[in-house]
Design a protein around this motif. Structure first.
Motif, mmCIF file in Angstrom:
data_model
loop_
_atom_site.group_PDB
_atom_site.id
_atom_site.type_symbol
_atom_site.label_atom_id
_atom_site.label_comp_id
_atom_site.label_asym_id
_atom_site.label_seq_id
_atom_site.Cartn_x
_atom_site.Cartn_y
_atom_site.Cartn_z
ATOM 1 N N SER A 182 -23.202 -17.133 -21.731
ATOM 2 C CA SER A 182 -22.075 -17.608 -21.833
ATOM 3 C C SER A 182 -21.184 -16.678 -20.840
ATOM 4 O O SER A 182 -21.590 -15.743 -20.229
ATOM 5 C CB SER A 182 -21.223 -17.333 -23.250
ATOM 6 N N ALA A 183 -20.010 -17.028 -20.903
ATOM 7 C CA ALA A 183 -19.012 -16.336 -19.845
ATOM 8 C C ALA A 183 -17.644 -15.998 -20.755
ATOM 9 O O ALA A 183 -17.282 -17.117 -21.318
ATOM 10 C CB ALA A 183 -18.501 -16.971 -18.625
ATOM 11 N N GLU A 184 -17.382 -14.821 -20.995
ATOM 12 C CA GLU A 184 -16.154 -14.484 -21.896
ATOM 13 C C GLU A 184 -14.995 -13.824 -21.005
ATOM 14 O O GLU A 184 -14.996 -13.048 -20.343
ATOM 15 C CB GLU A 184 -16.599 -13.548 -22.892
ATOM 16 N N GLU A 185 -13.890 -14.579 -21.138
ATOM 17 C CA GLU A 185 -12.586 -14.062 -20.564
ATOM 18 C C GLU A 185 -12.236 -12.957 -21.501
ATOM 19 O O GLU A 185 -11.562 -13.261 -22.500
ATOM 20 C CB GLU A 185 -11.692 -15.143 -20.265
ATOM 21 N N LEU A 186 -12.155 -11.814 -20.827
ATOM 22 C CA LEU A 186 -11.499 -10.653 -21.777
ATOM 23 C C LEU A 186 -10.219 -10.640 -21.403
ATOM 24 O O LEU A 186 -9.287 -9.782 -22.287
ATOM 25 C CB LEU A 186 -12.473 -9.269 -21.280
ATOM 26 N N LEU A 187 -9.554 -10.731 -20.269
ATOM 27 C CA LEU A 187 -8.261 -10.754 -19.853
ATOM 28 C C LEU A 187 -7.806 -11.803 -18.826
ATOM 29 O O LEU A 187 -8.605 -12.010 -17.900
ATOM 30 C CB LEU A 187 -7.817 -9.326 -19.366
ATOM 31 N N ASP A 188 -6.707 -12.373 -18.935
ATOM 32 C CA ASP A 188 -6.154 -13.113 -17.912
ATOM 33 C C ASP A 188 -4.692 -12.972 -17.923
ATOM 34 O O ASP A 188 -3.784 -13.034 -18.650
ATOM 35 C CB ASP A 188 -6.439 -14.610 -18.758
ATOM 36 N N ILE A 189 -4.264 -12.462 -16.583
ATOM 37 C CA ILE A 189 -2.818 -11.930 -16.420
ATOM 38 C C ILE A 189 -2.486 -12.429 -15.002
ATOM 39 O O ILE A 189 -3.537 -12.533 -14.136
ATOM 40 C CB ILE A 189 -2.862 -10.415 -16.546
ATOM 41 N N GLU A 190 -1.189 -12.748 -14.806
ATOM 42 C CA GLU A 190 -0.840 -13.122 -13.369
ATOM 43 C C GLU A 190 -0.978 -11.652 -12.804
ATOM 44 O O GLU A 190 -0.642 -10.701 -13.002
ATOM 45 C CB GLU A 190 0.581 -13.685 -13.512
ATOM 46 N N LEU A 191 -1.076 -11.969 -11.309
ATOM 47 C CA LEU A 191 -0.936 -10.815 -10.454
ATOM 48 C C LEU A 191 0.430 -10.569 -10.112
ATOM 49 O O LEU A 191 1.288 -11.359 -10.274
ATOM 50 C CB LEU A 191 -1.711 -11.385 -9.057
ATOM 51 N N PRO A 192 0.875 -9.380 -9.812
ATOM 52 C CA PRO A 192 2.106 -9.152 -9.334
ATOM 53 C C PRO A 192 2.633 -10.224 -8.364
ATOM 54 O O PRO A 192 1.742 -10.493 -7.435
ATOM 55 C CB PRO A 192 2.105 -7.883 -8.823
ATOM 56 N N HIS A 193 3.869 -10.629 -8.278
ATOM 57 C CA HIS A 193 4.300 -11.609 -7.086
ATOM 58 C C HIS A 193 3.909 -11.388 -5.757
ATOM 59 O O HIS A 193 3.274 -12.128 -5.089
ATOM 60 C CB HIS A 193 5.597 -12.099 -7.242
ATOM 61 N N ASP A 194 4.221 -10.154 -5.436
ATOM 62 C CA ASP A 194 3.869 -10.058 -3.947
ATOM 63 C C ASP A 194 2.400 -9.787 -3.715
ATOM 64 O O ASP A 194 1.950 -10.491 -2.644
ATOM 65 C CB ASP A 194 4.677 -8.512 -3.582
ATOM 66 N N ILE A 195 1.789 -9.121 -4.522
ATOM 67 C CA ILE A 195 0.135 -9.129 -4.420
ATOM 68 C C ILE A 195 -0.408 -10.639 -4.323
ATOM 69 O O ILE A 195 -1.272 -10.876 -3.276
ATOM 70 C CB ILE A 195 -0.354 -8.392 -5.374
ATOM 71 N N GLY A 196 -0.017 -11.382 -5.169
ATOM 72 C CA GLY A 196 -0.330 -12.714 -5.265
ATOM 73 C C GLY A 196 -0.117 -13.540 -4.103
ATOM 74 O O GLY A 196 -0.995 -14.293 -3.490
ATOM 75 N N GLU A 197 1.129 -13.355 -3.406
ATOM 76 C CA GLU A 197 1.594 -14.104 -2.342
ATOM 77 C C GLU A 197 0.650 -13.443 -1.156
ATOM 78 O O GLU A 197 0.078 -14.587 -0.419
ATOM 79 C CB GLU A 197 2.961 -13.557 -1.819
ATOM 80 N N ARG A 198 0.257 -12.440 -0.807
ATOM 81 C CA ARG A 198 -0.471 -11.775 -0.070
ATOM 82 C C ARG A 198 -2.077 -12.299 -0.186
ATOM 83 O O ARG A 198 -2.426 -12.594 0.896
ATOM 84 C CB ARG A 198 -0.493 -10.368 0.383
ATOM 85 N N PHE A 199 -2.529 -12.415 -1.381
ATOM 86 C CA PHE A 199 -3.468 -12.705 -1.627
ATOM 87 C C PHE A 199 -3.793 -14.239 -1.120
ATOM 88 O O PHE A 199 -4.742 -14.534 -0.541
ATOM 89 C CB PHE A 199 -4.109 -12.662 -3.195
ATOM 90 N N MET A 200 -3.034 -15.039 -1.621
ATOM 91 C CA MET A 200 -3.110 -16.458 -1.049
ATOM 92 C C MET A 200 -2.835 -16.569 0.133
ATOM 93 O O MET A 200 -3.645 -17.701 0.813
ATOM 94 C CB MET A 200 -1.787 -17.365 -2.004
ATOM 95 N N ASP A 201 -2.036 -15.763 0.957
ATOM 96 C CA ASP A 201 -2.065 -15.977 2.343
ATOM 97 C C ASP A 201 -3.662 -15.503 2.961
ATOM 98 O O ASP A 201 -4.017 -16.184 4.045
ATOM 99 C CB ASP A 201 -0.985 -14.867 3.076
ATOM 100 N N SER A 202 -4.202 -14.689 2.479
ATOM 101 C CA SER A 202 -5.321 -14.184 2.727
ATOM 102 C C SER A 202 -6.576 -15.118 2.903
ATOM 103 O O SER A 202 -7.549 -15.218 3.626
ATOM 104 C CB SER A 202 -5.949 -12.874 2.109
ATOM 105 N N VAL A 203 -6.088 -16.195 1.645
ATOM 106 C CA VAL A 203 -7.478 -17.322 1.457
ATOM 107 C C VAL A 203 -6.845 -18.443 2.086
ATOM 108 O O VAL A 203 -7.306 -19.683 1.494
ATOM 109 C CB VAL A 203 -7.851 -17.380 0.083
ATOM 110 N N SER A 204 -5.777 -18.534 2.882
ATOM 111 C CA SER A 204 -5.193 -19.544 3.618
ATOM 112 C C SER A 204 -4.732 -20.833 2.428
ATOM 113 O O SER A 204 -4.781 -21.963 2.701
ATOM 114 C CB SER A 204 -6.308 -20.417 4.359
ATOM 115 N N HIS A 205 -4.100 -20.236 1.170
ATOM 116 C CA HIS A 205 -3.900 -20.933 0.254
ATOM 117 C C HIS A 205 -4.629 -22.081 -0.365
ATOM 118 O O HIS A 205 -4.418 -23.105 -0.784
ATOM 119 C CB HIS A 205 -2.276 -21.682 0.664
#
Length: 116
Positions: free
Chosen positions: A70-93
């Motif tokens: 199995s796979a257990e999700e121990l934590l599920d949180i949003e990335l901070p907005h600015d970090i999330g935006e840069r991450f999505m840019d890095s994977v070409s959305h």
């Protein structure tokens, strides 16, 4: 919101990528001759690792503990907005599940240690 600091005592596998975990624990498992991770030998073998879940508009950070059953999700949180935006840019959305970028990892490690 849950605090990453609550998970600071876990042994995190920073080199585990989502596709490596699937291969190691769910598909053919013991590709030891070419894998950088030690082969799975029992149900007790597990890995704890982070992924960025980017199937929604806002990327989320998941902390996963996986073994051969199995796979257990121990934590599920949003990335901070600015970090999330840069991450999505890095994977070409492109939507998907990714290993953390260097920036995400640095932020996570600071949170785990309470250096936020």
């Amino acid at each position: 919101m849950e605090s990453l600091q609550e998970y600071g005592n876990l042994d995190i596998d920073w080199t585990m990528a989502p596709e490596a975990a699937v291969t190691m624990y769910l598909e053919w498992g013991n590709n030891a001759w070419r894998a950088e991770h030690r082969p799975v030998t029992s149900k007790a073998d597990s890995s704890t690792y982070f992924v960025v879940y980017a199937w929604e508009d806002t990327p989320r950070l998941l902390l996963i503990r996986r073994n051969s059953e199995s796979a257990e999700e121990l934590l599920d949180i949003e990335l901070p907005h600015d970090i999330g935006e840069r991450f999505m840019d890095s994977v070409s959305h492109l939507k998907g599940v990714y290993p953390p970028s260097d920036e995400v990892r640095e932020w996570v490690q600071a949170q785990l240690s309470g250096r936020d």
